[in-house]
Design a protein around this motif. Structure first.
Motif, PDB file in Angstrom:
ATOM      1  N   LEU A  51       0.714  -1.165   0.071  1.00 53.26           N
ATOM      2  CA  LEU A  51       0.039  -0.010  -0.095  1.00 53.26           C
ATOM      3  C   LEU A  51       0.868   1.245   0.134  1.00 53.26           C
ATOM      4  O   LEU A  51       0.465   2.474  -0.387  1.00 53.26           O
ATOM      5  CB  LEU A  51      -0.793   0.121   1.300  1.00 53.26           C
ATOM      6  CG  LEU A  51      -2.031  -0.958   1.099  1.00 53.26           C
ATOM      7  CD1 LEU A  51      -2.923  -1.164   2.409  1.00 53.26           C
ATOM      8  CD2 LEU A  51      -3.146  -0.655  -0.027  1.00 53.26           C
ATOM      9  N   ALA A  72      -9.851  -1.122   9.668  1.00 54.67           N
ATOM     10  CA  ALA A  72     -11.229  -1.318   9.035  1.00 54.67           C
ATOM     11  C   ALA A  72     -11.335  -2.570   8.394  1.00 54.67           C
ATOM     12  O   ALA A  72     -10.550  -3.079   7.981  1.00 54.67           O
ATOM     13  CB  ALA A  72     -11.407  -0.085   8.132  1.00 54.67           C
ATOM     14  N   LYS A  76     -19.508  -3.487   3.915  1.00 52.75           N
ATOM     15  CA  LYS A  76     -20.514  -2.700   3.609  1.00 52.75           C
ATOM     16  C   LYS A  76     -21.674  -2.748   4.684  1.00 52.75           C
ATOM     17  O   LYS A  76     -22.324  -3.853   4.490  1.00 52.75           O
ATOM     18  CB  LYS A  76     -20.839  -2.538   2.176  1.00 52.75           C
ATOM     19  CG  LYS A  76     -20.023  -2.128   1.091  1.00 52.75           C
ATOM     20  CD  LYS A  76     -20.009  -0.495   1.322  1.00 52.75           C
ATOM     21  CE  LYS A  76     -18.693   0.036   0.694  1.00 52.75           C
ATOM     22  NZ  LYS A  76     -18.400   1.236   1.019  1.00 52.75           N
ATOM     23  N   PHE A  87     -18.482 -11.188  -2.320  1.00 55.54           N
ATOM     24  CA  PHE A  87     -17.999  -9.856  -3.244  1.00 55.54           C
ATOM     25  C   PHE A  87     -16.416  -9.978  -3.429  1.00 55.54           C
ATOM     26  O   PHE A  87     -15.650 -10.016  -4.353  1.00 55.54           O
ATOM     27  CB  PHE A  87     -18.501  -8.501  -2.707  1.00 55.54           C
ATOM     28  CG  PHE A  87     -17.625  -7.469  -3.134  1.00 55.54           C
ATOM     29  CD1 PHE A  87     -17.667  -6.972  -4.645  1.00 55.54           C
ATOM     30  CD2 PHE A  87     -16.661  -6.564  -2.360  1.00 55.54           C
ATOM     31  CE1 PHE A  87     -16.714  -5.917  -5.170  1.00 55.54           C
ATOM     32  CE2 PHE A  87     -15.919  -5.525  -2.608  1.00 55.54           C
ATOM     33  CZ  PHE A  87     -15.947  -5.234  -4.287  1.00 55.54           C
ATOM     34  N   TYR A  92     -11.381 -11.555  -5.854  1.00 55.43           N
ATOM     35  CA  TYR A  92     -10.065 -12.445  -5.773  1.00 55.43           C
ATOM     36  C   TYR A  92     -10.362 -13.709  -6.762  1.00 55.43           C
ATOM     37  O   TYR A  92      -9.460 -14.631  -6.446  1.00 55.43           O
ATOM     38  CB  TYR A  92      -9.589 -12.758  -4.506  1.00 55.43           C
ATOM     39  CG  TYR A  92      -9.215 -11.959  -3.583  1.00 55.43           C
ATOM     40  CD1 TYR A  92      -7.616 -11.580  -3.257  1.00 55.43           C
ATOM     41  CD2 TYR A  92      -9.838 -11.086  -2.651  1.00 55.43           C
ATOM     42  CE1 TYR A  92      -7.134 -10.692  -2.832  1.00 55.43           C
ATOM     43  CE2 TYR A  92      -9.167  -9.963  -2.236  1.00 55.43           C
ATOM     44  CZ  TYR A  92      -7.900  -9.553  -2.143  1.00 55.43           C
ATOM     45  OH  TYR A  92      -7.360  -8.751  -1.483  1.00 55.43           O
ATOM     46  N   ARG A 135      -5.330 -16.021  -0.359  1.00 59.04           N
ATOM     47  CA  ARG A 135      -4.049 -15.863  -0.459  1.00 59.04           C
ATOM     48  C   ARG A 135      -3.067 -16.443   0.381  1.00 59.04           C
ATOM     49  O   ARG A 135      -3.584 -16.631   1.402  1.00 59.04           O
ATOM     50  CB  ARG A 135      -3.892 -14.108  -0.453  1.00 59.04           C
ATOM     51  CG  ARG A 135      -4.592 -13.349  -1.821  1.00 59.04           C
ATOM     52  CD  ARG A 135      -3.445 -13.241  -2.969  1.00 59.04           C
ATOM     53  NE  ARG A 135      -4.015 -12.584  -3.845  1.00 59.04           N
ATOM     54  CZ  ARG A 135      -3.587 -11.206  -4.267  1.00 59.04           C
ATOM     55  NH1 ARG A 135      -3.250 -10.622  -3.099  1.00 59.04           N
ATOM     56  NH2 ARG A 135      -4.007 -10.786  -5.257  1.00 59.04           N
TER      57      ARG A 135
ATOM     58  N   LEU B   4     -17.430  -6.065  -8.560  1.00 52.31           N
ATOM     59  CA  LEU B   4     -17.432  -4.559  -8.150  1.00 52.31           C
ATOM     60  C   LEU B   4     -18.689  -3.754  -8.555  1.00 52.31           C
ATOM     61  O   LEU B   4     -19.118  -3.015  -7.663  1.00 52.31           O
ATOM     62  CB  LEU B   4     -16.223  -3.987  -8.468  1.00 52.31           C
ATOM     63  CG  LEU B   4     -15.657  -2.573  -7.899  1.00 52.31           C
ATOM     64  CD1 LEU B   4     -15.810  -2.657  -6.283  1.00 52.31           C
ATOM     65  CD2 LEU B   4     -14.620  -2.071  -8.473  1.00 52.31           C
ATOM     66  N   ASP B  71     -15.999   3.978   0.680  1.00 50.67           N
ATOM     67  CA  ASP B  71     -15.022   2.995   0.551  1.00 50.67           C
ATOM     68  C   ASP B  71     -13.694   3.069   1.201  1.00 50.67           C
ATOM     69  O   ASP B  71     -12.722   2.237   1.721  1.00 50.67           O
ATOM     70  CB  ASP B  71     -14.741   2.705  -1.023  1.00 50.67           C
ATOM     71  CG  ASP B  71     -15.665   2.001  -1.815  1.00 50.67           C
ATOM     72  OD1 ASP B  71     -16.615   1.304  -0.847  1.00 50.67           O
ATOM     73  OD2 ASP B  71     -15.795   1.898  -2.830  1.00 50.67           O
ATOM     74  N   GLY B  75     -12.320   1.115   4.667  1.00 50.59           N
ATOM     75  CA  GLY B  75     -10.991   0.026   4.526  1.00 50.59           C
ATOM     76  C   GLY B  75     -11.037  -0.582   3.167  1.00 50.59           C
ATOM     77  O   GLY B  75     -10.357  -1.526   2.934  1.00 50.59           O
ATOM     78  N   THR B  76     -12.346  -0.209   2.481  1.00 51.11           N
ATOM     79  CA  THR B  76     -12.662  -1.174   1.147  1.00 51.11           C
ATOM     80  C   THR B  76     -11.607  -0.869   0.106  1.00 51.11           C
ATOM     81  O   THR B  76     -10.820  -1.544  -0.685  1.00 51.11           O
ATOM     82  CB  THR B  76     -13.797  -0.941   0.506  1.00 51.11           C
ATOM     83  OG1 THR B  76     -14.910  -1.265   1.605  1.00 51.11           O
ATOM     84  CG2 THR B  76     -13.980  -1.668  -0.677  1.00 51.11           C
ATOM     85  N   ASP B  78      -8.432   0.069   0.687  1.00 53.11           N
ATOM     86  CA  ASP B  78      -7.158  -0.391   1.019  1.00 53.11           C
ATOM     87  C   ASP B  78      -7.082  -1.801   0.564  1.00 53.11           C
ATOM     88  O   ASP B  78      -6.099  -2.505  -0.098  1.00 53.11           O
ATOM     89  CB  ASP B  78      -6.923  -0.629   2.763  1.00 53.11           C
ATOM     90  CG  ASP B  78      -6.466   0.549   3.355  1.00 53.11           C
ATOM     91  OD1 ASP B  78      -5.959   1.548   2.425  1.00 53.11           O
ATOM     92  OD2 ASP B  78      -6.599   0.680   4.505  1.00 53.11           O
ATOM     93  N   VAL B  79      -8.207  -2.783   0.759  1.00 55.51           N
ATOM     94  CA  VAL B  79      -8.188  -4.102   0.425  1.00 55.51           C
ATOM     95  C   VAL B  79      -8.388  -4.201  -1.090  1.00 55.51           C
ATOM     96  O   VAL B  79      -7.526  -5.038  -1.873  1.00 55.51           O
ATOM     97  CB  VAL B  79      -9.397  -4.815   0.793  1.00 55.51           C
ATOM     98  CG1 VAL B  79      -9.441  -6.374   0.498  1.00 55.51           C
ATOM     99  CG2 VAL B  79      -9.494  -4.742   2.392  1.00 55.51           C
ATOM    100  N   LEU B  80      -8.820  -3.263  -2.018  1.00 64.74           N
ATOM    101  CA  LEU B  80      -9.014  -3.133  -3.466  1.00 64.74           C
ATOM    102  C   LEU B  80      -7.774  -2.764  -3.937  1.00 64.74           C
ATOM    103  O   LEU B  80      -7.260  -3.493  -5.128  1.00 64.74           O
ATOM    104  CB  LEU B  80      -9.910  -2.198  -3.914  1.00 64.74           C
ATOM    105  CG  LEU B  80     -11.463  -2.477  -4.044  1.00 64.74           C
ATOM    106  CD1 LEU B  80     -12.219  -1.400  -4.631  1.00 64.74           C
ATOM    107  CD2 LEU B  80     -11.673  -3.629  -4.931  1.00 64.74           C
ATOM    108  N   ALA B  81      -6.938  -2.179  -3.425  1.00 62.05           N
ATOM    109  CA  ALA B  81      -5.731  -1.769  -3.791  1.00 62.05           C
ATOM    110  C   ALA B  81      -4.677  -2.946  -3.578  1.00 62.05           C
ATOM    111  O   ALA B  81      -3.901  -3.184  -4.449  1.00 62.05           O
ATOM    112  CB  ALA B  81      -4.756  -0.385  -3.003  1.00 62.05           C
ATOM    113  N   THR B  82      -4.891  -3.855  -2.730  1.00 64.56           N
ATOM    114  CA  THR B  82      -4.147  -5.160  -2.601  1.00 64.56           C
ATOM    115  C   THR B  82      -4.738  -6.307  -3.310  1.00 64.56           C
ATOM    116  O   THR B  82      -4.032  -7.299  -3.378  1.00 64.56           O
ATOM    117  CB  THR B  82      -3.712  -5.576  -1.311  1.00 64.56           C
ATOM    118  OG1 THR B  82      -4.959  -5.713  -0.641  1.00 64.56           O
ATOM    119  CG2 THR B  82      -3.058  -4.242  -0.644  1.00 64.56           C
ATOM    120  N   ALA B  83      -5.736  -6.177  -4.019  1.00 64.85           N
ATOM    121  CA  ALA B  83      -6.715  -7.336  -4.660  1.00 64.85           C
ATOM    122  C   ALA B  83      -5.998  -7.245  -6.135  1.00 64.85           C
ATOM    123  O   ALA B  83      -5.307  -6.500  -6.717  1.00 64.85           O
ATOM    124  CB  ALA B  83      -8.076  -6.706  -4.818  1.00 64.85           C
ATOM    125  N   PRO B  84      -6.416  -8.572  -6.640  1.00 60.66           N
ATOM    126  CA  PRO B  84      -5.544  -8.794  -7.960  1.00 60.66           C
ATOM    127  C   PRO B  84      -6.163  -7.971  -9.143  1.00 60.66           C
ATOM    128  O   PRO B  84      -5.613  -7.550  -9.918  1.00 60.66           O
ATOM    129  CB  PRO B  84      -6.114 -10.454  -8.203  1.00 60.66           C
ATOM    130  CG  PRO B  84      -6.992 -10.598  -7.474  1.00 60.66           C
ATOM    131  CD  PRO B  84      -6.797  -9.554  -6.091  1.00 60.66           C
TER     132      PRO B  84
END
Lengths: 205, 218
Positions: A51, A72, A76, A87, A92, A135, B4, B71, B75-76, B78-84
């Motif tokens: 990140l 967090a 949703k 989702f 993934y 993962r 998404l 989002d 924290g969504t 953050d997770v999207l940024a590390t997702a494939p």
């Protein structure tokens, strides 16, 4: 598959907090990071998760292999637990969420809206997300916040099962999970003040 | 990517999702204009294309600060940024979801509201076409603005200030196409320019938005 950090330095808000971080995680291994507030646990975990970039050094094996759970939960409020997990599973490239629901005893809650859950139940759903991603490397930042003792047991069991399947885990936590894991005090990597020179991570300065 | 999109649409349709907010705002603006300028049908039909386009633009602007902020908070992102899924694709999808929930209803509602403003019927088709071609650009520029300001508390004002100047070319050519259509003149030139701007926004801005967002997340 192996996670290797070599001489990594990380900064938060332009201030270097850790430097010379070097360790390796092999499949089946877990490592617990300890350190006082502000020591740089979250910053190090976010850097490993990709990140934020490291100031220097190299991180190998993390790209497209990590599942990150921060403070967090990424849920949703207006979607049910099952919809939230489905989702993330689909993002993934997977579809099975049963493993995640079972591991954290979320079966009775699967059709409840995430917004109506208690803090601990939300946390469990957020942790179940790691299972549905498939993962190999889990990066967990204070995963047990707001969990009761039973849920902590569930979490420890889930981590143990993940390690037994050849997964890896990097945790920042203050409680004893009973895991067979290396414990590492990150204050030994704290940056010296003279590292400050030229260490800004601000792109627009 | 489809996951998404479906999730964003589902969230928009559920309580508190904000679907219809832009549409209601659009409706209010166009309803109030005849009251404020008076019952002069000739004047109304002259200004109708411009009023409808401006209403559509402001309605788009209204929902932008929710586009990524929610989002970000849970924290969504953050997770999207590390997702494939590449962040560029994720933002393009979020822009698309914003267009489907905000832009598309405006396109569909515009001809009905044009009646209220006494717009010449021959211009209805061109109004719809110009909005259909222009609103994707509004959504994509808005996504970029939202990505730039997402980490800032109460970033809505800054977002409007950043995005409004970028909206001006779309507004000029969109309203011009609708005006020419209503007046029975040739509309090709402004429509082609409008389509070109939309395509350029869709092609380029996801990359800019992703770069801005990566900066915010670190």
């Amino acid at each position: 598959m192996r996670l290797t950090l070599a001489d990594v330095a990380v900064a938060r808000g332009g201030v270097p907090v850790l430097s010379g971080v070097s360790f390796a995680l092999n499949p089946g291994e877990a490592m617990i990071l300890r350190g006082p507030n502000g020591a740089g646990k979250t910053t190090l975990l976010r850097t490993v998760a990709g990140l934020q970039p490291a100031l220097s050094g190299s991180i190998d094996g993390a790209t497209d292999a990590v599942a990150y759970a921060g403070h967090a939960d990424g849920l949703k409020a207006m979607l049910s637990v099952a919809e939230n997990l489905s989702f993330w599973a689909r993002v993934y490239g997977r579809s099975d969420i049963a493993g995640g629901l079972d591991a954290y005893a979320l079966g009775p809650l699967r059709d409840r809206l995430a917004g109506t859950l208690s803090a601990g139940q939300k946390r469990r759903a957020g942790l179940a997300r790691l299972l549905v991603t498939g993962r190999p490397i889990w990066i967990l930042d204070e995963p047990t916040v707001s969990l009761d003792s039973h849920a902590v047991t569930l979490f420890a069991a889930a981590v143990r099962a993940h390690l037994a399947q050849g997964g890896m885990a990097l945790l920042a936590t203050h409680i004893d999970l009973g895991l067979d894991a290396r414990v590492c005090d990150i204050s030994s990597w704290a940056s010296l003040p003279d590292d400050l020179l030229g260490a800004s991570d601000e792109a627009f300065l | 990517m489809i996951a998404l999109l479906i999730r964003d649409l589902r969230l928009a349709l559920r309580a508190g999702g904000g679907f219809g907010l832009g549409l209601a705002f659009f409706l209010i603006i166009t309803l109030l204009v005849p009251f404020s300028v008076g019952p002069q049908s000739q004047l109304l039909s002259t200004i109708a294309p411009g009023v409808l386009w401006m209403g559509a633009l402001l309605a788009c602007l209204l929902s932008l600060d929710r586009l990524l902020a929610l989002d970000f908070e849970d924290g969504t992102l953050d997770v999207l940024a590390t997702a494939p899924l590449p962040l560029e694709a994720a933002l393009a999808v979020k822009g698309l979801a914003h267009w489907i929930t905000t832009g598309l209803p405006l396109v569909i509602a515009a001809p009905f509201l044009a009646v209220l403003l006494n717009m010449p019927p021959q211009g209805f088709a061109w109004l719809v076409i110009s909005l259909a071609l222009g609103t994707p650009a509004l959504s994509m520029i808005g996504t970029f603005g939202a990505a730039l300001t997402v980490g800032i508390k109460r970033g809505g004002l800054l977002l409007s200030l950043l995005v409004l100047p970028l909206y001006v070319p779309t507004l000029i050519f969109g309203a011009e196409a609708a005006r020419r259509g209503a007046a029975g003149m040739a509309v090709e030139t402004p429509l082609f320019v409008l389509a070109g701007m939309s395509l350029a926004c869709i092609a380029l801005l996801p990359f800019a938005a992703a770069a801005a967002l990566r900066m915010t997340l670190r």
